[in-house]
Every structure is written in C-alpha cells, then in structure tokens.
Motif scaffolding. Structure first.
Motif, PDB file in Angstrom:
ATOM      1  N   GLY A 121      48.220  43.944  26.950  1.00 11.01           N
ATOM      2  CA  GLY A 121      46.694  44.227  26.947  1.00 11.01           C
ATOM      3  C   GLY A 121      46.097  45.038  26.431  1.00 11.01           C
ATOM      4  N   ALA A 122      46.679  45.855  25.684  1.00 10.46           N
ATOM      5  CA  ALA A 122      45.817  46.687  24.573  1.00 10.46           C
ATOM      6  C   ALA A 122      45.899  46.148  23.396  1.00 10.46           C
ATOM      7  CB  ALA A 122      46.673  48.297  24.683  1.00 10.46           C
ATOM      8  N   GLY A 180      41.643  37.058  46.224  1.00 10.80           N
ATOM      9  CA  GLY A 180      41.346  35.707  46.020  1.00 10.80           C
ATOM     10  C   GLY A 180      42.313  34.608  46.210  1.00 10.80           C
ATOM     11  N   THR A 181      42.634  33.764  45.277  1.00 12.06           N
ATOM     12  CA  THR A 181      43.870  32.877  45.304  1.00 12.06           C
ATOM     13  C   THR A 181      45.061  33.641  45.242  1.00 12.06           C
ATOM     14  OG1 THR A 181      43.609  32.329  43.016  1.00 12.06           O
ATOM     15  CG2 THR A 181      42.238  31.222  44.266  1.00 12.06           C
ATOM     16  N   GLY A 182      45.062  34.904  44.743  1.00 16.44           N
ATOM     17  CA  GLY A 182      46.584  35.402  44.505  1.00 16.44           C
ATOM     18  C   GLY A 182      47.330  34.765  43.358  1.00 16.44           C
ATOM     19  N   ARG A 183      46.774  33.978  42.514  1.00 12.86           N
ATOM     20  CA  ARG A 183      47.597  32.981  41.421  1.00 12.86           C
ATOM     21  C   ARG A 183      47.157  33.934  40.173  1.00 12.86           C
ATOM     22  NH1 ARG A 183      49.742  28.755  42.597  1.00 12.86           N
ATOM     23  NH2 ARG A 183      49.538  28.014  40.445  1.00 12.86           N
ATOM     24  N   GLN A 184      46.625  34.963  40.094  1.00 14.26           N
ATOM     25  CA  GLN A 184      46.484  35.872  39.052  1.00 14.26           C
ATOM     26  C   GLN A 184      48.191  36.010  38.287  1.00 14.26           C
ATOM     27  OE1 GLN A 184      45.770  37.157  41.882  1.00 14.26           O
ATOM     28  NE2 GLN A 184      43.758  37.045  42.114  1.00 14.26           N
ATOM     29  N   ARG A 185      48.090  35.661  36.919  1.00 14.81           N
ATOM     30  CA  ARG A 185      49.457  35.793  36.296  1.00 14.81           C
ATOM     31  C   ARG A 185      50.018  37.137  35.728  1.00 14.81           C
ATOM     32  NH1 ARG A 185      49.916  32.466  31.703  1.00 14.81           N
ATOM     33  NH2 ARG A 185      51.855  31.656  32.196  1.00 14.81           N
ATOM     34  N   ARG A 263      37.887  49.334  40.287  1.00 18.55           N
ATOM     35  CA  ARG A 263      37.217  48.243  39.678  1.00 18.55           C
ATOM     36  C   ARG A 263      37.769  47.644  38.409  1.00 18.55           C
ATOM     37  NH1 ARG A 263      32.513  45.587  40.852  1.00 18.55           N
ATOM     38  NH2 ARG A 263      31.655  44.197  39.109  1.00 18.55           N
ATOM     39  N   ASP A 264      38.066  48.651  37.576  1.00 14.35           N
ATOM     40  CA  ASP A 264      38.784  47.976  36.371  1.00 14.35           C
ATOM     41  C   ASP A 264      40.139  47.612  36.699  1.00 14.35           C
ATOM     42  OD1 ASP A 264      36.631  48.414  34.438  1.00 14.35           O
ATOM     43  OD2 ASP A 264      37.477  49.996  33.475  1.00 14.35           O
ATOM     44  N   ASN A 265      40.771  48.227  37.482  1.00 10.94           N
ATOM     45  CA  ASN A 265      42.255  47.676  37.635  1.00 10.94           C
ATOM     46  C   ASN A 265      42.124  46.391  38.423  1.00 10.94           C
ATOM     47  OD1 ASN A 265      43.592  50.086  36.620  1.00 10.94           O
ATOM     48  ND2 ASN A 265      43.354  50.951  38.372  1.00 10.94           N
ATOM     49  N   LEU A 266      41.197  46.138  39.212  1.00  8.47           N
ATOM     50  CA  LEU A 266      41.013  44.795  39.763  1.00  8.47           C
ATOM     51  C   LEU A 266      40.759  43.740  38.806  1.00  8.47           C
ATOM     52  CD1 LEU A 266      39.029  45.531  43.257  1.00  8.47           C
ATOM     53  CD2 LEU A 266      41.531  45.116  42.948  1.00  8.47           C
ATOM     54  N   ARG A 267      39.833  44.047  37.830  1.00  4.95           N
ATOM     55  CA  ARG A 267      39.349  43.270  36.757  1.00  4.95           C
ATOM     56  C   ARG A 267      40.682  43.223  35.738  1.00  4.95           C
ATOM     57  NH1 ARG A 267      35.191  45.662  32.972  1.00  4.95           N
ATOM     58  NH2 ARG A 267      35.216  43.639  31.974  1.00  4.95           N
ATOM     59  N   MET A 268      41.545  43.923  35.625  1.00  3.92           N
ATOM     60  CA  MET A 268      42.746  43.886  34.820  1.00  3.92           C
ATOM     61  C   MET A 268      43.683  42.699  35.494  1.00  3.92           C
ATOM     62  SD  MET A 268      43.760  47.507  32.772  1.00  3.92           S
ATOM     63  CE  MET A 268      43.527  48.320  34.322  1.00  3.92           C
ATOM     64  N   LEU A 269      43.787  42.910  36.876  1.00 10.55           N
ATOM     65  CA  LEU A 269      44.667  41.918  37.538  1.00 10.55           C
ATOM     66  C   LEU A 269      44.080  40.433  37.423  1.00 10.55           C
ATOM     67  CD1 LEU A 269      46.925  41.287  39.762  1.00 10.55           C
ATOM     68  CD2 LEU A 269      45.362  42.027  41.297  1.00 10.55           C
ATOM     69  N   GLU A 270      42.901  40.222  37.315  1.00 13.76           N
ATOM     70  CA  GLU A 270      42.189  38.863  37.597  1.00 13.76           C
ATOM     71  C   GLU A 270      42.323  38.318  36.092  1.00 13.76           C
ATOM     72  OE1 GLU A 270      38.391  37.829  39.900  1.00 13.76           O
ATOM     73  OE2 GLU A 270      38.154  39.813  39.076  1.00 13.76           O
ATOM     74  N   ALA A 271      42.395  39.306  34.930  1.00 15.16           N
ATOM     75  CA  ALA A 271      42.463  39.040  33.551  1.00 15.16           C
ATOM     76  C   ALA A 271      43.966  38.412  33.222  1.00 15.16           C
ATOM     77  CB  ALA A 271      42.178  39.921  32.529  1.00 15.16           C
ATOM     78  N   GLY A 298      61.183  48.344  43.527  1.00  9.28           N
ATOM     79  CA  GLY A 298      59.790  48.195  43.783  1.00  9.28           C
ATOM     80  C   GLY A 298      58.992  47.838  42.473  1.00  9.28           C
ATOM     81  N   ALA A 299      57.791  48.036  42.504  1.00  7.40           N
ATOM     82  CA  ALA A 299      56.968  47.918  41.251  1.00  7.40           C
ATOM     83  C   ALA A 299      56.000  48.978  41.153  1.00  7.40           C
ATOM     84  CB  ALA A 299      56.044  46.648  41.612  1.00  7.40           C
ATOM     85  N   ALA A 300      55.627  49.072  39.983  1.00  9.72           N
ATOM     86  CA  ALA A 300      54.611  49.971  39.415  1.00  9.72           C
ATOM     87  C   ALA A 300      53.906  49.763  38.187  1.00  9.72           C
ATOM     88  CB  ALA A 300      55.045  51.379  39.476  1.00  9.72           C
ATOM     89  N   HIS A 301      52.610  50.102  37.877  1.00  8.18           N
ATOM     90  CA  HIS A 301      52.099  49.972  36.881  1.00  8.18           C
ATOM     91  C   HIS A 301      52.870  50.775  35.568  1.00  8.18           C
ATOM     92  CE1 HIS A 301      48.330  47.642  37.801  1.00  8.18           C
ATOM     93  NE2 HIS A 301      48.605  48.153  38.979  1.00  8.18           N
TER      94      HIS A 301
END
Length: 307
Positions: A121-122, A180-185, A263-271, A298-301
């Motif tokens: 995404g960068a 939301g829908t949980g369908r963010q890719r 907020r920015d991390n939620l926006r990145m997830l949505e994108a 597990g998972a991590a950014h």
C-alpha cells in the motif's frame, strides 16, 4: 542492476552464500526479532540497532550519525516501523529521516546491499500517514546507486506479534466482531516467509527489486479471523457486524487504547491489502505458506520497532 545507473562504490558483496555482517535496524521489534533469528540460523553476524540497544532512530537523522555503525558491515536491513506515533517516535523521524540518512550513509560507505521493509500500500495509492512515510523512504532508496530491495509485506502473522494477540483474542469470542460486512480483502503472510524473503535478498544476484510479500491467496477479514479461530482449535463462530460509523466513533474516543482502533488503520483495512503472489513465489522458488488449523500462529501488522 539497471545498466543506466552507476555501479555502487565500495567493497562489494561477499560471495553468495557466505556469512555476512548485517546491520539490522529495528532489531528488538516483532519483525526484527524474527529476522535476527533467521540471520543467525544462516551464520550471519547481526549488528542490532534499536532503542533497547541504546540507539534511538530519532537521533540518527544524518549520514554522519550512521557512518560509525557501518564500519565492517556487508549489508543493511531496515525493519524499523511504528503503527502509531507516540513518545517522540513519529512517522517522519522513524520512517523517513532516519532511513534516508542511513541509505545516504550506505552509499557513502560503499555498503551496497540494502533491504528496506516497507508495507503493502506504500505506492501511488497511499493516503495514510503510515503508508506515505514508508513510500517516502522507499523512493529515496530507489534513487541511490545501491543494490536495494524494497519489500512490501501485507499483514505479517506470527504468534508473538502485538496485533496478533489482539486478533487472536477477537477470534476466540463467541461472536467474532468485524468491521461492517467483514469482506475487506487482505492477504496475510507468515513471518517465516518474510524472513525467507529477507535471506534471499542477501544472496540474490539481481537486486534493485520491489517485491510485494503476501500470502498465497486473498481472504476477507472475516475469513482471516475464522482461520485464526481454527488455528486455536475452535469451530467457526458467527460474526458480529460493527457498523462502520460506530467503529469510527469508537476510534475517536478509544483510539489510544490500541493501534487497531486508530482511524487511519480502520481506513487502511477498508481499502484492502492484496497483491499478486506470483512474483514472490518466483523469487523464493516456491509458493508462500498458508496458516494451518490448530497451528497456534497469530497475526500482526507489518510492524518493526523504533525501540
């Protein structure tokens, strides 16, 4: 190497496959710890840089500050990164000024091979302060006559990641909360595959590459949480859909409690966060692995450590 660019100066790379002395920036973070272990497993010597090792990136903002650290170094890996600005650690200081100064110092010292761990995404679509700062350092490195690699991981998962513990806890709930829908890719990649990519960069004959480091297949965020649940030996659970407006409202109030709520991390997830896995598979000589049920992973950014 691009023939139109001047060849890097300096002592050159050690023979492929031979042990190297590697400066590892962000050595105490999630990615840094795993990369250090992978380097040691291949008999490479690690010179660590992090606040825990007495070196603050916010103060390493000039090539002159880096030059003493590059004496005797064969290669540099920058695994430093933050998801949230706090305690004087800013995106500008950690992701931009310190790496740019480091890369300039490498060019001066003749340390040719530099591996920059950026983020998926960068690129030209970047909008968050996180991605924009990563892209600024990537672009600065690409302009230099060095044998560089820019690695852009998607979500990197490993059991000891900070975000991993949060997502694993979410996956254990009776109802799994999703935005939301949980369908963010998304396209999570095992930390072991990121480390394998870093090791391959040290010995690859052809440098000057940008590689998206992703798992073998895109998933929705809901599917990923169900996989994390299965990795803990649990049956699938129903989803609790959190309205996006509610999530942003919660971020405004409780964003300081967790990076995932910013907020920015939620926006990145949505994108979304996906890419073609074929170039990585070609580079590694195999497909990246996938998370196995009941493996405990597990998972991590993609988070390094400025500390």
């Amino acid at each position: 190497m691009d023939a139109s660019l001047p060849a890097p100066a300096g002592h050159g790379l050690p023979q492929r496959g031979s042990p190297q002395r590697v400066l590892l920036v962000g050595a105490s973070g999630f990615l840094g710890r795993h990369i250090a272990a992978a380097l040691a497993s291949q008999s490479h010597a690690v010179a660590p840089v992090s606040r825990r090792h007495g070196l603050d990136l916010a103060r390493l903002d000039s090539p002159e500050a880096w030059q003493p650290l590059l004496v005797g170094i064969d290669a540099v890996i920058n695994a430093a990164g933050i998801l949230v600005e706090q305690q004087g650690q800013t995106f500008e200081a950690v992701h931009v000024r310190a790496p740019q100064a480091l890369f300039d110092a490498c060019a001066r010292a003749g340390v040719q091979r530099v591996v920059q761990i950026s983020a998926l995404g960068a690129d030209g679509s970047a909008f968050s302060a996180y991605h924009l700062s990563k892209r600024a350092a990537d672009d600065a490195l690409r302009r230099l006559p060095l044998d560089w690699f820019v690695l852009r991981p998607s979500l990197v998962h490993g059991a000891d990641g900070h975000s991993a513990r949060i997502l694993m806890r979410c996956a254990r709930l009776p109802w799994i909360p999703v935005l939301g829908t949980g369908r963010q890719r998304i396209q999570p990649v095992l930390v072991e595959d990121l480390c394998a990519t870093v090791l391959a960069c040290l010995r690859a004959p052809q440098a000057r590459q940008t590689l998206d480091v992703v798992g073998p297949e895109p998933l929705t965020f809901a599917e990923w949480l169900q996989r994390l649940r299965a990795a803990q030996g649990r049956a699938p659970a129903r989803l609790l859909h959190i309205p996006t407006a509610w999530a942003y409202a919660a971020a405004a109030v409780a964003g300081g409690l967790s990076p995932l709520l910013r907020r920015d991390n939620l926006r990145m997830l949505e994108a979304g966060n996906v890419a073609d896995a074929k170039p990585l598979a070609q580079f590694l000589g195999r497909l990246p692995a996938t998370l196995a049920p009941a493996s405990g992973a597990g998972a991590a950014h993609a988070e390094g450590a400025a500390s």
